[in-house]
Design a protein around this motif. Structure first.
Motif, PDB file in Angstrom:
ATOM      1  N   ASP A   1     -52.862-107.387  23.364  1.00 21.69           N
ATOM      2  CA  ASP A   1     -52.893-108.755  24.277  1.00 21.69           C
ATOM      3  C   ASP A   1     -52.418-110.002  23.431  1.00 21.69           C
ATOM      4  N   LEU A   2     -52.330-110.971  24.326  1.00 20.96           N
ATOM      5  CA  LEU A   2     -52.075-112.435  23.816  1.00 20.96           C
ATOM      6  C   LEU A   2     -52.847-113.554  23.564  1.00 20.96           C
ATOM      7  N   GLY A   3     -54.384-112.853  24.002  1.00 18.60           N
ATOM      8  CA  GLY A   3     -55.663-113.737  23.772  1.00 18.60           C
ATOM      9  C   GLY A   3     -55.651-114.273  22.566  1.00 18.60           C
ATOM     10  N   THR A   4     -56.801-114.957  22.502  1.00 15.97           N
ATOM     11  CA  THR A   4     -57.375-115.634  21.262  1.00 15.97           C
ATOM     12  C   THR A   4     -58.967-115.276  21.022  1.00 15.97           C
ATOM     13  N   PRO A   5     -59.292-114.483  20.010  1.00 17.48           N
ATOM     14  CA  PRO A   5     -58.390-113.740  19.302  1.00 17.48           C
ATOM     15  C   PRO A   5     -57.677-112.599  19.746  1.00 17.48           C
ATOM     16  N   ARG A   6     -56.672-112.113  18.969  1.00 15.56           N
ATOM     17  CA  ARG A   6     -55.853-110.806  19.722  1.00 15.56           C
ATOM     18  C   ARG A   6     -56.526-109.694  19.577  1.00 15.56           C
ATOM     19  N   LEU A   7     -56.490-108.937  20.671  1.00 14.52           N
ATOM     20  CA  LEU A   7     -57.300-107.507  20.550  1.00 14.52           C
ATOM     21  C   LEU A   7     -56.260-106.513  20.927  1.00 14.52           C
ATOM     22  N   LYS A   8     -56.544-105.404  20.275  1.00 16.33           N
ATOM     23  CA  LYS A   8     -55.305-104.233  20.147  1.00 16.33           C
ATOM     24  C   LYS A   8     -56.128-102.940  20.379  1.00 16.33           C
ATOM     25  N   THR A   9     -55.298-102.142  20.974  1.00 13.44           N
ATOM     26  CA  THR A   9     -55.696-100.747  21.131  1.00 13.44           C
ATOM     27  C   THR A   9     -54.704 -99.861  20.557  1.00 13.44           C
ATOM     28  N   GLU A  10     -55.081 -98.830  19.993  1.00 10.11           N
ATOM     29  CA  GLU A  10     -53.996 -97.787  19.332  1.00 10.11           C
ATOM     30  C   GLU A  10     -54.564 -96.366  19.867  1.00 10.11           C
ATOM     31  N   HIS A  11     -53.483 -95.895  20.127  1.00  9.12           N
ATOM     32  CA  HIS A  11     -53.385 -94.499  20.844  1.00  9.12           C
ATOM     33  C   HIS A  11     -52.763 -93.611  19.678  1.00  9.12           C
ATOM     34  N   HIS A  12     -53.188 -92.494  19.279  1.00  8.66           N
ATOM     35  CA  HIS A  12     -52.379 -91.511  18.534  1.00  8.66           C
ATOM     36  C   HIS A  12     -52.089 -90.371  18.833  1.00  8.66           C
ATOM     37  N   ILE A  13     -50.688 -89.905  19.289  1.00  8.00           N
ATOM     38  CA  ILE A  13     -50.651 -88.527  19.491  1.00  8.00           C
ATOM     39  C   ILE A  13     -49.546 -87.826  18.658  1.00  8.00           C
ATOM     40  N   THR A  14     -49.618 -86.625  18.600  1.00  7.20           N
ATOM     41  CA  THR A  14     -48.809 -85.759  17.794  1.00  7.20           C
ATOM     42  C   THR A  14     -47.956 -85.059  18.657  1.00  7.20           C
ATOM     43  N   VAL A  15     -46.468 -85.045  17.987  1.00  7.79           N
ATOM     44  CA  VAL A  15     -45.411 -84.447  18.900  1.00  7.79           C
ATOM     45  C   VAL A  15     -44.972 -83.307  18.046  1.00  7.79           C
ATOM     46  N   LEU A  16     -44.885 -82.017  18.750  1.00  7.69           N
ATOM     47  CA  LEU A  16     -44.526 -80.904  17.731  1.00  7.69           C
ATOM     48  C   LEU A  16     -42.918 -80.379  18.299  1.00  7.69           C
ATOM     49  N   VAL A  17     -42.374 -80.298  17.254  1.00  3.52           N
ATOM     50  CA  VAL A  17     -40.862 -79.910  17.917  1.00  3.52           C
ATOM     51  C   VAL A  17     -40.794 -78.454  18.186  1.00  3.52           C
ATOM     52  N   SER A  18     -40.594 -77.708  19.141  1.00  6.61           N
ATOM     53  CA  SER A  18     -40.669 -76.336  19.019  1.00  6.61           C
ATOM     54  C   SER A  18     -39.256 -75.959  18.708  1.00  6.61           C
ATOM     55  N   ASP A  19     -39.096 -74.772  18.231  1.00  9.45           N
ATOM     56  CA  ASP A  19     -37.897 -74.111  17.802  1.00  9.45           C
ATOM     57  C   ASP A  19     -36.897 -73.740  18.936  1.00  9.45           C
ATOM     58  N   VAL A  20     -35.664 -73.715  18.455  1.00 10.30           N
ATOM     59  CA  VAL A  20     -34.787 -73.276  19.217  1.00 10.30           C
ATOM     60  C   VAL A  20     -33.775 -72.407  18.226  1.00 10.30           C
ATOM     61  N   ASN A  21     -33.193 -71.297  18.627  1.00 20.03           N
ATOM     62  CA  ASN A  21     -32.427 -70.275  17.720  1.00 20.03           C
ATOM     63  C   ASN A  21     -31.137 -70.902  17.331  1.00 20.03           C
ATOM     64  N   ASP A  22     -31.188 -71.787  16.720  1.00 23.48           N
ATOM     65  CA  ASP A  22     -30.067 -72.614  16.264  1.00 23.48           C
ATOM     66  C   ASP A  22     -29.432 -72.343  14.672  1.00 23.48           C
ATOM     67  N   ASN A  23     -30.215 -71.516  14.248  1.00 20.56           N
ATOM     68  CA  ASN A  23     -29.869 -71.329  12.617  1.00 20.56           C
ATOM     69  C   ASN A  23     -29.529 -69.835  12.659  1.00 20.56           C
ATOM     70  N   ALA A  24     -28.384 -69.327  12.211  1.00 22.67           N
ATOM     71  CA  ALA A  24     -28.207 -67.827  11.824  1.00 22.67           C
ATOM     72  C   ALA A  24     -28.833 -67.777  10.346  1.00 22.67           C
ATOM     73  N   PRO A  25     -29.399 -66.597   9.953  1.00 20.15           N
ATOM     74  CA  PRO A  25     -29.785 -66.198   8.965  1.00 20.15           C
ATOM     75  C   PRO A  25     -28.788 -66.523   7.660  1.00 20.15           C
ATOM     76  N   ALA A  26     -29.131 -67.037   6.585  1.00 19.89           N
ATOM     77  CA  ALA A  26     -28.242 -67.192   5.434  1.00 19.89           C
ATOM     78  C   ALA A  26     -28.822 -66.375   4.283  1.00 19.89           C
ATOM     79  N   PHE A  27     -27.813 -65.839   3.773  1.00 16.96           N
ATOM     80  CA  PHE A  27     -28.052 -64.902   2.655  1.00 16.96           C
ATOM     81  C   PHE A  27     -28.102 -65.765   1.495  1.00 16.96           C
ATOM     82  N   THR A  28     -28.989 -65.510   0.351  1.00 17.26           N
ATOM     83  CA  THR A  28     -29.026 -66.332  -0.941  1.00 17.26           C
ATOM     84  C   THR A  28     -27.823 -66.330  -1.618  1.00 17.26           C
ATOM     85  N   GLN A  29     -27.116 -65.300  -1.453  1.00 19.69           N
ATOM     86  CA  GLN A  29     -25.760 -65.242  -2.019  1.00 19.69           C
ATOM     87  C   GLN A  29     -24.649 -64.675  -1.201  1.00 19.69           C
TER      88      GLN A  29
END
Length: 798
Positions: free
Chosen positions: A425-453
């Motif tokens: 907020d913009l008051g005096t003193p300033r007060l704040k609130t934090e909210h934490h979220i975790t976003v997971l990126v789900s996999d899409v089959n966009d990588n072909a298998p790669a041989f080590t050689q």
């Protein structure tokens, strides 16, 4: 951007004061519904699908949900039928108190595309409460000299209902002294006043008891009663008088308990007991009585309970001053509560998805609302997230925000994001609130298998056991889950003649390669094929690599002697002149080895000899040479056994047997006996048959020619040969042998051989060249040749 010295991230901050950006919204008049209070849970409110003009089932397909402003779930949406139902029994008085109309605000959120509809639900009041007086008995002291028409204000009854269901009228029990007058206030309330119709006389009647009834406007009507006891007093000339009819004051909401709000003061010009003034609350609500307290003697009003601007921002307190004679006066105290920045911003999440598919375009992840119960500058807010994240905050309607992805995400670069939403907020003193979220990126089959050689080279030694593990291939997939599970397979060979299925196999789970049968280096030295790696995604992706298998040679082949032939036929005899110098090349043992590399490196050594030290074998090329000068004492016939050994581990070997014949006057390096010709002819059976057939015909012809020539020569030379050599009769007729060099020594020579005719021996008597004698005699000495018999083999035997 900086606001009053407080800095925020420029690219992420959002002020709720403006911007309704990028979201489809319903009109402000949309979604006005109503329900009667106290209806049972699950009561029908409206069919949202019809109201929004959507087909049945569309609400469920678009993930529709209902979110209330205060984050309480008063309503329940059946997304399959589209019906909006009450989630609990609603009590209007608990929800809104005296506020009318009682409105509950909520939002309808929909995905694909994302939309927010504003809606409101009015809770209609029913007459479920009766009027209630705070005191069952009210005492009113009136002086007997009070003039007729004087009005005395009474305490009003309380009714939580609103509108027509609230208190509409007051009545007093029938009497000859008083009647009830209804008066209104600026708050919209009505108050009962008791009006004196007839002068009182204490000597006639000291007390009166009347019943005051409060009636609401419900149907059926409800009522409440209280007893008014009137005490008639002796003459009291003057009533107390307040210095002010209205006291106005301010109190910060963070004022401590016991804080002095204001002091009221009233004076009474009487003397004695009639001049003693006491102070009290008059017609005060329960909220006022629990929040404030008044000193009855000094008139000081103190804070009894902490103030909360967000709940009540002002109070109107009626104060009554009463003297000892029963006369009273009233004033009003108006307390204005001053707001302080004592409430941090609130963040209410309406919907949240903690997973987003990679490669997706802008995708809403969370919808939330921010709120600050403070007012003015204290209630203004800034909302932002940390920088350097691929997410954006988009403001929506009525302090709603949408957290969306800024673009396509790549799970392989980063699979998880921790986002902190900060509201300040913009008051005096300033007060704040934090909210934490975790976003997971789900996999899409966009990588072909790669041989080590890209290619693998495997080595396997020949004569391996079947099902031998010869190596492995490995491929990794940057995806996760089933998209990263790799299976291996053999791809069809490009060489259609390669029996790959019978040579190798592969474990589909781990890529291990196995040889299915024993390999033979001499038959197959190397082969190559391609392997494929396929993931289990949908659609499946694959890649391939080249595998080259090199068969390593094992020392599984012994040397094979090509010359002299060791096939069990008549032994090959090599002729050696006795006049040969040391190092004279007698013959050469020729051998080969089917192996390769050092397994095929051959060395030769003399294993056995009739006379050790007479002949030697060169170790690297197999040449048999004389080691010293030959003498007459050396035996004429020699048998040599040559050992041919390879360089493998363990080494393998073969032996070659040589028969050598020492002859006098032999000057040519090599002279094989005619027994070698039939042995050589046996190399190929079909060739032998052809040679035999041709030889038979040729022999008959040649024999006839030679017989004719031999008879003539025999007649000519018989006379000349009487003095030189007589051929004894016996089993060894003289014959002429012609040896043509067909092997290492390819020149032809003719020799005269004189054999003894004694029984049991076949040794040479002497050996000398014939060609030189004939040339020495010249044409005139042909008569001496009559004693020489020349047969078809080219040797002259005398």
């Amino acid at each position: 951007m900086k606001t009053r010295g407080f800095s925020f991230p420029r690219q992420r901050q959002v002020l709720f004061l403006f911007l309704f950006w990028g979201v489809s919204l319903a009109g402000s008049g949309f979604g006005r519904y109503s329900v009667t209070e106290e209806t049972e849970k699950g009561s029908f409110v409206v069919n949202l699908a019809k109201d929004l003009g959507l087909a049945e089932g569309k609400l469920a397909a678009r993930g529709t949900r209902v979110v209330s402003d205060d984050n309480k779930q008063y309503l329940l949406l059946d997304s399959h039928t589209g019906n909006l139902l009450t989630n609990e029994k609603l009590d209007r008085e608990k929800l809104c108190g005296p506020k009318e109309p009682c409105m509950l605000y909520f939002q309808i959120l929909m995905d694909d595309p994302f939309q927010i509809y504003r809606a409101e639900l009015r809770v209609r009041d029913i007459n479920d409460h009766s009027p209630v007086f705070r005191h069952k008995e009210m005492v009113l002291k009136i002086s007997e000299n009070t003039a007729e028409g004087t009005a005395f204000r009474l305490e009003r009854a309380q009714d939580p209902d609103e509108g027509h269901n609230s208190i509409q009228n007051y009545t007093i029990s029938p009497n000859s002294f008083f009647h009830i007058k209804i008066s209104g206030s600026d708050e919209g309330m009505i108050y009962p006043e008791l009006v004196l119709d007839k002068a009182l006389d204490r000597e006639e009647q000291e007390e009166l008891s009347l019943t005051l009834t409060a009636l609401d406007g419900g149907s059926p009507s409800r009522s409440g009663t209280s007893t008014v006891r009137i005490v008639v007093l002796d003459v009291n000339d003057n009533a107390p008088q307040f210095a002010q009819a209205l006291y106005e004051t301010q109190a910060p909401e963070n004022s401590p308990i016991g804080f002095l709000i204001v002091k009221v003061s009233a004076e009474d010009v009487d003397s004695g007991v009639n001049a003693e003034v006491s102070y009290s609350f008059f017609d005060a609500s329960e909220n006022i009585r629990t929040t404030f307290q008044i000193n009855p003697f000094s008139g000081e009003i103190f804070l009894r309970e902490l103030l909360d601007y967000e709940l009540v921002n002002s109070y109107k307190i009626n104060i009554q001053a009463m003297d000892g004679g029963g006369l009273s006066a009233r004033c009003r105290v108006l307390v204005e509560v001053l707001d302080t920045n004592d409430n941090p911003p609130e963040l209410i999440v309406s919907s949240f998805s903690n997973s987003v598919a990679e490669n997706s375009p802008e995708t809403p992840l969370a919808v939330f609302k921010i709120n600050d119960r403070d007012s003015g500058e204290n209630g203004k807010m800034v909302c932002y997230i940390q920088e350097n994240l691929p997410f954006l905050l988009k403001p929506s309607v009525e302090n709603f925000y949408i957290l969306i992805t800024e673009g396509a995400l790549d799970r392989e670069l980063r699979a998880e994001y921790n986002i902190t939403i900060t509201v300040t907020d913009l008051g005096t003193p300033r007060l704040k609130t934090e909210h934490h979220i975790t976003v997971l990126v789900s996999d899409v089959n966009d990588n072909a298998p790669a041989f080590t050689q890209t290619s693998y080279t495997l080595f396997v030694r020949e004569n391996n056991s079947p099902a031998l593990h010869i190596g492995s291939v490995s491929a990794t997939d940057g995806d996760s889950g089933t998209n990263a599970q790799v299976t291996y397979s053999l791809l069809p060979p490009q060489d259609l003649h390669l029996p790959l299925a019978s040579l190798v196999s592969i474990n589909t789970d781990n890529g291990h390669l196995f040889a299915l049968r024993s390999l033979d280096y001499e038959a197959l030295q190397a082969f190559e094929f391609r392997v494929g790696a396929t993931d289990r995604g949908s659609p499946a992706l694959s890649s391939e690599a080249l595998v080259r298998v090199l068969v390593l040679d094992a020392n599984d082949n012994s040397p094979f002697v090509l010359y002299p032939l060791q096939n069990g036929s008549a032994p090959c005899t090599e002729l050696v002149p006795r006049a040969a110098e040391p190092g004279y090349l007698v013959t050469k043992v020729v051998a080969v080895d089917g192996d390769s590399g050092q397994n095929a490196w051959l060395s030769y050594q003399l294993l056995k000899a009739t006379e050790p030290g007479l002949f030697g074998v060169w170790a690297h090329n197999g040449e048999v040479r004389t080691a010293r000068l030959l003498s007459e004492r050396d035996a004429a016939k020699h048998r040599l056994v040559v050992l041919v050994k390879d360089n493998g581990e363990p080494p393998r070997s073969a032996t070659a047997t040589l028969h050598l014949l020492l002859v006098d006057g032999f000057s040519q390096p090599y002279l094989p006996l005619p027994e070698a010709a039939p042995a050589q002819a046996q190399a190929d059976l079909l060739t032998v048959y052809l040679v035999v057939a041709l030889a038979s015909v040729s022999s008959l012809f040649l024999f006839s020619v030679l017989l004719f020539v031999a008879v003539r020569l025999c007649r000519r030379s018989r006379a000349a040969s009487v003095g030189r050599c007589s051929v004894p009769e016996g089993p060894f007729p003289g014959h002429l042998v012609d040896v043509s060099g067909a092997e290492t020594l390819s020149q032809s020579c003719q020799y005269e051989v004189c054999l003894t005719g004694g029984p049991g021996t076949s040794e040479f008597k002497f050996l000398k060249p014939v060609i030189s004698d004939i040339q020495a005699q010249g044409p005139g000495r042909k008569g001496e040749e009559n004693s020489t018999f020349r047969n078809s083999f080219g040797f002259n035997i005398q």
